[in-house]
Enzyme design. Structure first.
Site, PDB file in Angstrom:
ATOM      1  N   THR A   7      26.584  10.270 -41.294  1.00 10.83           N
ATOM      2  CA  THR A   7      26.756   8.859 -40.658  1.00 10.83           C
ATOM      3  C   THR A   7      26.591   8.866 -39.249  1.00 10.83           C
ATOM      4  OG1 THR A   7      27.991   6.674 -40.490  1.00 10.83           O
ATOM      5  CG2 THR A   7      29.167   8.746 -40.861  1.00 10.83           C
ATOM      6  N   ASN A   9      28.248   6.427 -37.927  1.00  9.35           N
ATOM      7  CA  ASN A   9      29.477   5.624 -37.347  1.00  9.35           C
ATOM      8  C   ASN A   9      30.722   6.160 -37.446  1.00  9.35           C
ATOM      9  OD1 ASN A   9      31.283   3.595 -37.921  1.00  9.35           O
ATOM     10  ND2 ASN A   9      29.930   2.164 -38.289  1.00  9.35           N
ATOM     11  N   ASP A  65      26.051   2.801 -47.258  1.00 13.04           N
ATOM     12  CA  ASP A  65      25.327   1.761 -46.494  1.00 13.04           C
ATOM     13  C   ASP A  65      26.187   0.559 -46.937  1.00 13.04           C
ATOM     14  OD1 ASP A  65      23.397   0.910 -44.793  1.00 13.04           O
ATOM     15  OD2 ASP A  65      22.550  -0.314 -46.382  1.00 13.04           O
ATOM     16  N   GLY A 142      33.280  -2.890 -36.148  1.00 18.38           N
ATOM     17  CA  GLY A 142      32.484  -3.865 -36.517  1.00 18.38           C
ATOM     18  C   GLY A 142      33.102  -5.398 -36.769  1.00 18.38           C
ATOM     19  N   TYR A 143      32.683  -5.889 -37.878  1.00 19.28           N
ATOM     20  CA  TYR A 143      33.502  -7.237 -38.375  1.00 19.28           C
ATOM     21  C   TYR A 143      34.792  -7.356 -38.638  1.00 19.28           C
ATOM     22  CZ  TYR A 143      28.231  -7.873 -38.575  1.00 19.28           C
ATOM     23  OH  TYR A 143      26.962  -7.962 -38.170  1.00 19.28           O
ATOM     24  N   LYS A 163      43.731  -2.531 -44.960  1.00 19.94           N
ATOM     25  CA  LYS A 163      42.112  -2.530 -45.251  1.00 19.94           C
ATOM     26  C   LYS A 163      42.046  -1.074 -46.193  1.00 19.94           C
ATOM     27  CE  LYS A 163      37.750  -1.709 -43.165  1.00 19.94           C
ATOM     28  NZ  LYS A 163      36.903  -1.420 -41.955  1.00 19.94           N
ATOM     29  N   ARG A 169      35.069  -0.111 -48.814  1.00 21.23           N
ATOM     30  CA  ARG A 169      34.894   1.328 -48.774  1.00 21.23           C
ATOM     31  C   ARG A 169      35.853   2.107 -49.768  1.00 21.23           C
ATOM     32  NH1 ARG A 169      34.222   0.983 -43.676  1.00 21.23           N
ATOM     33  NH2 ARG A 169      31.928   1.015 -44.054  1.00 21.23           N
TER      34      ARG A 169
HETATM   35  P1  ITT Z   1      25.475   4.778 -40.592  1.00 25.76           P
HETATM   36  O1  ITT Z   1      25.013   5.865 -39.745  1.00 25.76           O
HETATM   37  O2  ITT Z   1      26.452   5.080 -41.877  1.00 25.76           O
HETATM   38  O3  ITT Z   1      24.241   3.936 -41.373  1.00 25.76           O
HETATM   39  P2  ITT Z   1      25.977   2.190 -39.492  1.00 25.76           P
HETATM   40  O4  ITT Z   1      26.793   1.675 -38.573  1.00 25.76           O
HETATM   41  O5  ITT Z   1      24.513   1.947 -39.074  1.00 25.76           O
HETATM   42  O6  ITT Z   1      26.074   3.631 -39.741  1.00 25.76           O
HETATM   43  P3  ITT Z   1      25.342   0.288 -41.855  1.00 25.76           P
HETATM   44  O7  ITT Z   1      23.830   0.549 -41.774  1.00 25.76           O
HETATM   45  O8  ITT Z   1      26.003   0.612 -43.169  1.00 25.76           O
HETATM   46  O9  ITT Z   1      26.062   1.541 -40.914  1.00 25.76           O
HETATM   47  O10 ITT Z   1      25.771  -0.775 -41.160  1.00 25.76           O
HETATM   48  C1  ITT Z   1      26.988  -1.544 -41.644  1.00 25.76           C
HETATM   49  C2  ITT Z   1      27.422  -2.268 -40.324  1.00 25.76           C
HETATM   50  O11 ITT Z   1      28.184  -3.386 -40.878  1.00 25.76           O
HETATM   51  C3  ITT Z   1      28.334  -1.667 -39.371  1.00 25.76           C
HETATM   52  O12 ITT Z   1      27.529  -1.198 -38.209  1.00 25.76           O
HETATM   53  C4  ITT Z   1      29.239  -2.522 -39.183  1.00 25.76           C
HETATM   54  O13 ITT Z   1      28.904  -3.371 -38.056  1.00 25.76           O
HETATM   55  C5  ITT Z   1      29.470  -3.323 -40.374  1.00 25.76           C
HETATM   56  N1  ITT Z   1      30.427  -2.674 -41.023  1.00 25.76           N
HETATM   57  C6  ITT Z   1      30.358  -2.098 -42.321  1.00 25.76           C
HETATM   58  N2  ITT Z   1      31.548  -1.684 -42.662  1.00 25.76           N
HETATM   59  C7  ITT Z   1      32.410  -2.337 -42.051  1.00 25.76           C
HETATM   60  C8  ITT Z   1      33.768  -2.407 -42.027  1.00 25.76           C
HETATM   61  O14 ITT Z   1      34.418  -1.610 -42.938  1.00 25.76           O
HETATM   62  N3  ITT Z   1      34.445  -3.159 -41.324  1.00 25.76           N
HETATM   63  C9  ITT Z   1      33.682  -3.838 -40.197  1.00 25.76           C
HETATM   64  N4  ITT Z   1      32.229  -3.873 -40.184  1.00 25.76           N
HETATM   65  C10 ITT Z   1      31.796  -3.035 -41.123  1.00 25.76           C
END
Ligand code: ITT
Length: 190
Positions: A7, A9, A65, A142-143, A163, A169
């Protein structure tokens, strides 16, 4: 058991390490930046991504994802959550929902795991909730400041312990962990 989480992230990795660590899994971060395919299915996106990750790491690996699906917006931003977060952020989402009474939303996560780069297993989790009128809290990512899980009054960003006990997750990782434990004992085949 050691498993790599591919990831880009850091927030996702932190949560996965915390949740799977409690179950005795050794989660290693594989920093991975990947151009995801376009699809409305989280599972499809994750399945394609994990094959690409395996091609690099060559060890048992999983990706996840995730996205926020807002009911009144027909599931937007969904699989485009990362892009939308970068473009309009939480302020933009709140603006889209101004004056809208239906605040129902769901976080969803799909994990895809492969041990050999060919066979892929997926595990999904969801968490229902609502979008408040304004952002609250500083934890998470994120959100999180604009999501209040069903039956609670604080956002994920105000209560990260909560959470990690009920999130999308947490649910997908718990299923994955049960599977890995069977896999380790040799009772599960992929
Ligand atoms: P990867 O490299 O793992 O793909 P990413 O951030 O691009 O990382 P995603 O494509 O799964 O991940 O995007 C999901 C987005 O949704 C992420 O960037 C956040 O903005 C949001 N998101 C996902 N899970 C979240 C959570 O637990 N709390 C808040 N926002 C979340």
């Amino acid at each position: 058991m050691e498993v790599h989480f591919a990831t880009s992230n850091a927030g996702k990795f932190r949560e996965a390490k915390e949740i799977l660590g409690k179950e005795g899994m050794d989660v290693r971060h594989f920093p991975f930046v990947h151009n995801e395919i376009r699809s409305d299915s989280l599972e499809e996106v994750a399945t394609e991504a994990v094959r690409a990750a395996y091609a690099q790491v060559q060890k048992p690996v999983f990706v996840e994802d995730a996205g926020l699906f807002i009911h009144v917006l027909d599931g937007f931003p969904g699989t485009y959550s990362a892009w939308v977060q970068k473009k309009i952020g939480n302020t933009g989402i709140l603006r889209l929902l101004e004056g809208v009474p239906d605040r129902f939303a769901e976080f969803r996560a799909a994990i895809a795991f492969t041990a050999d780069g060919r066979d892929v297993r997926t595990f999904v989790g969801a968490c229902r909730g609502a979008i408040p009128k304004k952002p609250e809290g500083k934890a998470g990512f994120g959100y999180d400041p604009i999501f209040v899980p069903e039956g609670h009054s604080q956002t994920f960003a105000q209560n990260i312990q909560l959470k990690n006990k009920l999130s999308h997750r947490y649910k997908s990782l718990s299923e994955f962990s049960r599977y890995l434990q069977g896999y380790q004992k040799g009772s599960t085949k992929i």
